[in-house]
Design an enzyme around this catalytic site. Structure first.
Site, mmCIF file in Angstrom:
data_model
loop_
_atom_site.group_PDB
_atom_site.id
_atom_site.type_symbol
_atom_site.label_atom_id
_atom_site.label_comp_id
_atom_site.label_asym_id
_atom_site.label_seq_id
_atom_site.Cartn_x
_atom_site.Cartn_y
_atom_site.Cartn_z
ATOM 1 N N CYS A 57 4.256 -35.815 40.837
ATOM 2 C CA CYS A 57 5.628 -36.192 40.476
ATOM 3 C C CYS A 57 6.642 -35.359 41.257
ATOM 4 O O CYS A 57 6.497 -34.145 41.380
ATOM 5 C CB CYS A 57 5.831 -35.984 38.967
ATOM 6 S SG CYS A 57 7.463 -36.477 38.407
ATOM 7 N N CYS A 61 10.104 -30.142 36.580
ATOM 8 C CA CYS A 61 10.048 -29.682 35.179
ATOM 9 C C CYS A 61 9.062 -28.508 35.073
ATOM 10 O O CYS A 61 7.866 -28.658 35.359
ATOM 11 C CB CYS A 61 9.611 -30.825 34.268
ATOM 12 S SG CYS A 61 10.518 -32.363 34.570
ATOM 13 N N CYS A 64 5.490 -28.632 33.449
ATOM 14 C CA CYS A 64 4.640 -29.822 33.611
ATOM 15 C C CYS A 64 3.513 -29.672 34.629
ATOM 16 O O CYS A 64 3.738 -29.288 35.776
ATOM 17 C CB CYS A 64 5.509 -31.028 33.970
ATOM 18 S SG CYS A 64 4.558 -32.568 33.938
ATOM 19 N N CYS A 101 0.920 -45.500 23.616
ATOM 20 C CA CYS A 101 1.977 -44.929 24.454
ATOM 21 C C CYS A 101 1.444 -44.689 25.857
ATOM 22 O O CYS A 101 0.446 -43.974 26.018
ATOM 23 C CB CYS A 101 2.445 -43.593 23.888
ATOM 24 S SG CYS A 101 2.887 -43.677 22.156
ATOM 25 N N CYS A 132 4.686 -48.342 23.655
ATOM 26 C CA CYS A 132 5.679 -47.343 24.056
ATOM 27 C C CYS A 132 5.386 -46.985 25.500
ATOM 28 O O CYS A 132 4.220 -46.914 25.902
ATOM 29 C CB CYS A 132 5.558 -46.102 23.173
ATOM 30 S SG CYS A 132 6.706 -44.788 23.649
ATOM 31 N N CYS A 192 12.392 -43.283 21.559
ATOM 32 C CA CYS A 192 11.556 -42.144 21.204
ATOM 33 C C CYS A 192 12.095 -40.992 22.043
ATOM 34 O O CYS A 192 11.985 -41.023 23.274
ATOM 35 C CB CYS A 192 10.100 -42.450 21.541
ATOM 36 S SG CYS A 192 9.011 -41.023 21.368
ATOM 37 N N ARG A 264 7.648 -36.637 15.132
ATOM 38 C CA ARG A 264 6.252 -36.510 15.577
ATOM 39 C C ARG A 264 5.881 -35.071 15.894
ATOM 40 O O ARG A 264 6.531 -34.415 16.710
ATOM 41 C CB ARG A 264 5.974 -37.385 16.801
ATOM 42 C CG ARG A 264 4.505 -37.258 17.248
ATOM 43 C CD ARG A 264 4.085 -38.253 18.319
ATOM 44 N NE ARG A 264 4.413 -39.593 17.930
ATOM 45 C CZ ARG A 264 5.188 -40.402 18.651
ATOM 46 N NH1 ARG A 264 5.682 -40.012 19.788
ATOM 47 N NH2 ARG A 264 5.441 -41.604 18.220
HETATM 48 N N1 SAM Z 1 7.657 -38.527 33.877
HETATM 49 C C1 SAM Z 1 8.313 -39.058 32.763
HETATM 50 C C2 SAM Z 1 9.479 -38.191 32.305
HETATM 51 O O1 SAM Z 1 9.339 -36.971 32.299
HETATM 52 O O2 SAM Z 1 10.520 -38.749 31.977
HETATM 53 C C3 SAM Z 1 7.399 -39.327 31.585
HETATM 54 C C4 SAM Z 1 6.217 -38.412 31.274
HETATM 55 S S1 SAM Z 1 6.587 -36.751 30.739
HETATM 56 C C5 SAM Z 1 5.010 -36.015 30.859
HETATM 57 C C6 SAM Z 1 6.964 -36.912 29.005
HETATM 58 C C7 SAM Z 1 7.313 -35.675 28.226
HETATM 59 O O3 SAM Z 1 6.146 -34.921 27.933
HETATM 60 C C8 SAM Z 1 8.234 -34.658 28.859
HETATM 61 O O4 SAM Z 1 9.573 -35.026 28.772
HETATM 62 C C9 SAM Z 1 7.970 -33.420 28.005
HETATM 63 O O5 SAM Z 1 8.859 -33.374 26.915
HETATM 64 C C10 SAM Z 1 6.535 -33.613 27.529
HETATM 65 N N2 SAM Z 1 5.632 -32.621 28.171
HETATM 66 C C11 SAM Z 1 5.191 -32.652 29.439
HETATM 67 N N3 SAM Z 1 4.409 -31.581 29.710
HETATM 68 C C12 SAM Z 1 4.348 -30.855 28.569
HETATM 69 C C13 SAM Z 1 3.706 -29.630 28.206
HETATM 70 N N4 SAM Z 1 2.995 -28.931 29.082
HETATM 71 N N5 SAM Z 1 3.849 -29.178 26.945
HETATM 72 C C14 SAM Z 1 4.593 -29.883 26.040
HETATM 73 N N6 SAM Z 1 5.213 -31.037 26.341
HETATM 74 C C15 SAM Z 1 5.119 -31.518 27.580
HETATM 75 FE FE1 SF4 Z 2 7.437 -35.526 36.325
HETATM 76 FE FE2 SF4 Z 2 6.259 -34.052 34.489
HETATM 77 FE FE3 SF4 Z 2 8.889 -33.918 34.753
HETATM 78 FE FE4 SF4 Z 2 7.736 -36.182 33.753
HETATM 79 S S1 SF4 Z 2 7.753 -34.162 32.831
HETATM 80 S S2 SF4 Z 2 9.361 -36.034 35.308
HETATM 81 S S3 SF4 Z 2 5.801 -36.167 34.920
HETATM 82 S S4 SF4 Z 2 7.371 -33.304 36.308
#
Ligand code: SAM
Ligand code: SF4
Ligand code: DTB
Length: 319
Positions: A57, A61, A64, A101, A132, A192, A264
């Site tokens: 990606c 973040c 992530c 989801c 979802c 959500c 949740r």
């Molecule tokens: N890429 C898309 C986005 O971020 O909009 C969708 C998938 S992203 C993995 C969805 C959510 O998962 C993130 O916004 C975050 O809140 C949560 N998330 C991701 N990695 C995480 C982690 N290591 N621990 C807890 N929550 C996490």
């Molecule tokens: Fe990409 Fe992870 Fe951020 Fe979603 S949460 S936008 S998968 S880096």
């Protein structure tokens, strides 16, 4: 006479901080009392997650595993074929999940993959499950097409407070996120939207996140509260863990602020004791992810969750 707590969208930061500061028993009693006005306290909704497109990606973040900015041991995958997604959805349905989801590691969905994503929505829905999707930012057209395909929920989190946000993500703004939430609503899709606790934020930031969620024009129907799952290779791999009781407090405040929403207990359950999870349910959490995997990390084993539900007298919610 209707004695239900009225829904508010005008929460001030100091009012929310005051809830966080209540004695623990007072806070939990208040949350459980609100919860009982709107929900059966012994029923929990079950969703199952599937990563339909993993890794690589472009966003940064800091929590992530799927960001291309960090060196994480993770195999990248292209968009999964439709038949694989459908067979996972069927398994989830057989295990009692009412919502499926699907998550993709995109900044926003690419045009070439979008028709297949719409097909996934239609066919999973045809199995009799709620759908979802979480695909990143959407434009008006994409939101409209997902709505036309019958998508029930779109997950797009605010993650943390506006003040702390820049410490966690620099490649998209808070306003970008709010814009996508507005487009999802305009397309008639349920929201959500929640965030993550344990990113190294302060209690004020946790209050700030919940303030943003509660003061949206409508409360999100589903509010995922994730506890950070620390992933080796990400900038947050060594951040100090959040105190379990502070996590429970965050759930309780979310329940009080958004009485009608499903709250949740989302990522992070593998690292939580059964007792902490029981307190989260008492504080008003009434939805979980069920099944051995979240997107790229582990979730408690299904038989462990069955034992937990049975020892607490909790029944899965039916549609
Ligand atoms: N890429 C898309 C986005 O971020 O909009 C969708 C998938 S992203 C993995 C969805 C959510 O998962 C993130 O916004 C975050 O809140 C949560 N998330 C991701 N990695 C995480 C982690 N290591 N621990 C807890 N929550 C996490
Ligand atoms: Fe990409 Fe992870 Fe951020 Fe979603 S949460 S936008 S998968 S880096
Ligand atoms: C949400 O708020 N939590 C889910 C779902 N929405 C998509 C994702 C949790 C991801 C946890 C880390 C992982 O497994 O990669």
């Amino acid at each position: 006479m209707n004695n239900k707590t009225t829904l508010r969208h005008d929460w001030q930061r100091d009012q929310i901080e005051a809830l966080f500061e209540l004695p623990f028993n007072d806070l939990l009693f208040k949350a459980q009392s609100v919860h009982r006005q709107y929900f059966d306290p012994n029923t929990v909704q079950i969703s199952t997650l599937l990563s339909i497109k993993t890794g690589g990606c472009p966003e940064d973040c800091a929590y992530c595993s799927q960001s291309a900015h960090y060196k994480v041991e993770l195999e990248r995958e292209k968009l999964l074929p439709l038949d694989q997604v459908l067979s996972e959805a069927q398994k989830a349905r057989a295990n009692g999940a009412t919502r499926f989801c699907m998550g993709a590691a995109w900044r926003s969905p690419p045009g070439r993959d979008f028709p297949q994503v719409l097909e996934m929505v239609e066919q999973v829905k045809a199995l009799g499950m709620e759908t979802c999707m979480t695909l990143g930012m959407l434009d008006d057209e994409q939101a409209g097409l997902l709505g036309d395909a019958g998508l029930d929920y779109y997950n797009h989190n605010l993650d943390t407070s506006p003040d702390f946000y820049g410490d966690i993500i620099t490649t998209r703004t808070y306003d970008d996120r709010l814009d996508t939430l507005g487009r999802v609503r305009d397309a008639g899709i349920k929201l959500c939207c929640g965030g993550i606790v344990g990113l190294g934020e302060s209690r004020q930031d946790r209050a700030g996140l919940l303030q943003q969620l509660a003061n949206l024009p409508e409360h999100p129907e589903s509010v995922p509260i994730n506890m950070l799952v620390k992933v080796e290779g990400t900038p947050l791999s060594n951040v100090a863990s959040i105190d379990a009781l502070e996590f429970v407090r965050t759930i309780a405040v979310a329940r009080i602020l958004m009485p009608e929403s499903m709250v949740r207990l989302s990522a992070g359950r593998t690292e939580m004791s059964d007792e902490t999870q029981a307190l989260c349910f008492f504080a008003g959490a009434n939805s979980i992810f069920y099944g051995e995997h979240l997107l790229t990390t582990d979730n408690p084993a299904a038989n462990h969750d069955q034992l937990l539900f049975s020892s607490l007298g909790i029944e899965p919610m039916s549609l």
